[in-house]
Design a protein around this motif. Structure first.
Motif, PDB file in Angstrom:
ATOM      1  N   CYS A 269       0.843  -1.202   0.000  1.00 32.32           N
ATOM      2  CA  CYS A 269       0.000   0.000   0.000  1.00 32.32           C
ATOM      3  C   CYS A 269       0.877   1.251   0.000  1.00 32.32           C
ATOM      4  N   ILE A 270       0.228   2.375  -0.231  1.00 27.32           N
ATOM      5  CA  ILE A 270       0.934   3.660  -0.249  1.00 27.32           C
ATOM      6  C   ILE A 270       1.468   3.979   1.140  1.00 27.32           C
ATOM      7  N   THR A 271       2.725   4.409   1.191  1.00 28.55           N
ATOM      8  CA  THR A 271       3.351   4.850   2.434  1.00 28.55           C
ATOM      9  C   THR A 271       4.084   6.164   2.169  1.00 28.55           C
ATOM     10  N   VAL A 272       4.556   6.781   3.256  1.00 28.46           N
ATOM     11  CA  VAL A 272       5.303   8.031   3.112  1.00 28.46           C
ATOM     12  C   VAL A 272       6.566   7.985   3.958  1.00 28.46           C
ATOM     13  N   SER A 273       7.550   8.740   3.515  1.00 28.41           N
ATOM     14  CA  SER A 273       8.758   8.997   4.297  1.00 28.41           C
ATOM     15  C   SER A 273       8.687  10.441   4.778  1.00 28.41           C
ATOM     16  N   ILE A 274       9.105  10.672   6.004  1.00 29.68           N
ATOM     17  CA  ILE A 274       8.983  12.002   6.604  1.00 29.68           C
ATOM     18  C   ILE A 274      10.305  12.413   7.234  1.00 29.68           C
ATOM     19  N   GLY A 275      10.767  13.598   6.858  1.00 32.59           N
ATOM     20  CA  GLY A 275      11.906  14.211   7.519  1.00 32.59           C
ATOM     21  C   GLY A 275      11.446  15.485   8.189  1.00 32.59           C
ATOM     22  N   TYR A 276      11.903  15.733   9.405  1.00 31.23           N
ATOM     23  CA  TYR A 276      11.411  16.916  10.100  1.00 31.23           C
ATOM     24  C   TYR A 276      12.478  17.499  11.002  1.00 31.23           C
ATOM     25  N   CYS A 277      12.229  18.763  11.365  1.00 29.70           N
ATOM     26  CA  CYS A 277      13.163  19.509  12.189  1.00 29.70           C
ATOM     27  C   CYS A 277      12.368  20.446  13.075  1.00 29.70           C
ATOM     28  N   THR A 278      12.737  20.529  14.345  1.00 29.46           N
ATOM     29  CA  THR A 278      12.124  21.481  15.269  1.00 29.46           C
ATOM     30  C   THR A 278      13.142  22.554  15.623  1.00 29.46           C
ATOM     31  N   ARG A 306      12.671   3.913   3.712  1.00 30.31           N
ATOM     32  CA  ARG A 306      11.371   4.565   3.509  1.00 30.31           C
ATOM     33  C   ARG A 306      10.330   4.050   4.497  1.00 30.31           C
ATOM     34  N   ASN A 307       9.139   4.635   4.392  1.00 23.83           N
ATOM     35  CA  ASN A 307       8.046   4.343   5.330  1.00 23.83           C
ATOM     36  C   ASN A 307       8.536   4.511   6.769  1.00 23.83           C
ATOM     37  N   CYS A 308       9.222   5.637   7.004  1.00 23.43           N
ATOM     38  CA  CYS A 308       9.730   5.907   8.341  1.00 23.43           C
ATOM     39  C   CYS A 308       9.831   7.407   8.548  1.00 23.43           C
ATOM     40  N   VAL A 309      10.124   7.803   9.776  1.00 22.15           N
ATOM     41  CA  VAL A 309      10.274   9.217  10.104  1.00 22.15           C
ATOM     42  C   VAL A 309      11.665   9.429  10.693  1.00 22.15           C
ATOM     43  N   ILE A 310      12.307  10.526  10.265  1.00 19.82           N
ATOM     44  CA  ILE A 310      13.646  10.848  10.727  1.00 19.82           C
ATOM     45  C   ILE A 310      13.676  12.343  11.095  1.00 19.82           C
ATOM     46  N   SER A 311      14.255  12.655  12.233  1.00 25.73           N
ATOM     47  CA  SER A 311      14.396  14.069  12.641  1.00 25.73           C
ATOM     48  C   SER A 311      15.859  14.470  12.584  1.00 25.73           C
ATOM     49  N   ARG A 312      16.073  15.743  12.424  1.00 19.78           N
ATOM     50  CA  ARG A 312      17.420  16.300  12.478  1.00 19.78           C
ATOM     51  C   ARG A 312      17.384  17.529  13.388  1.00 19.78           C
ATOM     52  N   ARG A 313      18.368  17.655  14.224  1.00 20.05           N
ATOM     53  CA  ARG A 313      18.464  18.818  15.095  1.00 20.05           C
ATOM     54  C   ARG A 313      19.175  19.958  14.355  1.00 20.05           C
ATOM     55  N   CYS A 314      18.616  21.134  14.476  1.00 19.62           N
ATOM     56  CA  CYS A 314      19.226  22.300  13.836  1.00 19.62           C
ATOM     57  C   CYS A 314      20.499  22.687  14.579  1.00 19.62           C
ATOM     58  N   GLU A 315      21.555  22.905  13.820  1.00 19.40           N
ATOM     59  CA  GLU A 315      22.833  23.293  14.414  1.00 19.40           C
ATOM     60  C   GLU A 315      23.031  24.807  14.282  1.00 19.40           C
ATOM     61  N   THR A 316      23.637  25.387  15.282  1.00 15.07           N
ATOM     62  CA  THR A 316      23.941  26.822  15.257  1.00 15.07           C
ATOM     63  C   THR A 316      24.932  27.120  14.146  1.00 15.07           C
ATOM     64  N   GLN A 317      24.599  28.176  13.362  1.00 14.31           N
ATOM     65  CA  GLN A 317      25.481  28.529  12.247  1.00 14.31           C
ATOM     66  C   GLN A 317      26.509  29.555  12.715  1.00 14.31           C
ATOM     67  N   THR A 318      27.746  29.354  12.355  1.00 10.46           N
ATOM     68  CA  THR A 318      28.798  30.295  12.788  1.00 10.46           C
ATOM     69  C   THR A 318      29.377  30.986  11.585  1.00 10.46           C
TER      70      THR A 318
END
Length: 318
Positions: A269-278, A306-318
């Motif tokens: 069936c149809i699935t989605v991959s999700i990348g996100y950042c807070t 695929r068919n999973c969720v992955i987060s990334r933490r925002c890094e401070t830009q210098t």
């Protein structure tokens, strides 16, 4: 001195209605009307003389211009108004009425001279132009809305997201609120499109868009079609933990639709991959980096099966 006969002829030949009211008598009756007044109103001199000119307003007595007229008469001042008047046959016309006071040698007010002019065509033109302007503004607003919507799904498009996420970004910076960005990609959509056809592909995209939209809870949150089979969701003021839960809910909601996908190598069936950042303001990163970080998370989700969720933490830009 001009001969009185010439003055009388000029008055009677005038294209504008002329009337004279006697301010020394009770209720200020008309004591003269010219031929143009008769043509304009349909009332003959016999009908009009001895009456207060308010009879031309019929029962339409709530016009604000009437208060201006009463004030001018009371103070003995010039007055120019445009108001609704009614002919003897009941038809309405817009009357541009000017009232000029006449004083005797001692300065006492004795008469008022009224000049009536039918300006209905001008008023109707103004109303028509105003209506056309309002319609044009409405059309422009409708066009503006359409320019921000994706024609296939009816949700917001990439243009709207690019503008809105900058606004939300600045609000988050000023208010010290968190901002979470989710990028959602339909897994193996090209294979789906090739196998089921473009009509089914379009319907699949519409269904996914509607389902993602139904997961939003606040007016400030929104989903947009980012391009092709990708969507973006912007949510304000949630924690990283809440973002984790929300992303997983999105994935499960799409999977639970059970849209058949015979060509998917991971499931049927149809699935989605999700990348996100807070993002939190203390991190000091730019809005462009914010989007890039969520996009990197999506790339990792797709390369991780695929068919999973992955987060990334925002890094401070210098």
């Amino acid at each position: 001195m001009i001969d009185s006969t010439i003055i009388k002829q000029a008055v009677n030949d005038s294209r504008d209605g002329i009337s004279i009211a006697d301010m020394r008598q009770d209720d200020f009756p008309l004591i003269f009307v010219n031929a143009a007044f008769e043509r304009l109103t349909g009332y003959t001199a016999v009908d009009a003389l001895g009456k207060n000119c308010r009879f031309l307003c019929g029962n339409d007595r709530n016009q604000p211009e009437l208060a201006l007229i009463r004030g001018a008469l009371f103070n003995g001042e010039f007055c120019l108004v445009t108001l609704r008047n009614y002919r003897k046959d009941g038809s309405m016309f817009w009357n541009e009425l000017s009232l000029s006071p006449v004083h005797d040698q001692s300065g006492a007010l004795t008469h008022f001279i009224g000049m009536q002019r039918d300006v209905s065509s001008r008023i109707l033109l103004i109303h028509r132009l105003r209506q056309q302007k309002e319609e044009l503004q409405s059309d422009n607003e409708h066009l503006r809305i359409l320019n921000n919507l994706d024609p296939l799904t009816g949700i917001f498009n990439r243009r709207y997201f690019d503008n809105q996420h900058k606004i939300q970004w600045n609000i988050a910076l000023r208010s010290h609120l968190s901002l979470s960005l989710f990028i959602v990609d339909i897994d193996y959509f090209k294979q789906y499109n090739d196998f089921y056809g473009h009509l089914h592909g379009d319907e699949c995209i519409r269904t996914v868009a509607k389902t993602l939209g139904s997961c939003l809870r606040r007016a400030s949150d929104f989903v947009a079609r980012y391009g092709g089979e990708e969507f973006v969701i912007l949510v304000c003021n949630i924690t990283e933990l809440q973002s984790d839960v929300f992303a997983e809910q999105l994935r499960l909601r799409i999977e639970s639709l059970n849209i058949a996908h015979a060509k998917s190598p991971i499931t049927d069936c149809i699935t989605v991959s999700i990348g996100y950042c807070t993002f939190t303001p203390q991190l000091g990163m730019s809005s462009r980096d914010f989007v890039a970080t969520a996009d990197e998370a999506l790339y990792t989700a797709k390369s991780s099966g695929r068919n999973c969720v992955i987060s990334r933490r925002c890094e401070t830009q210098t």
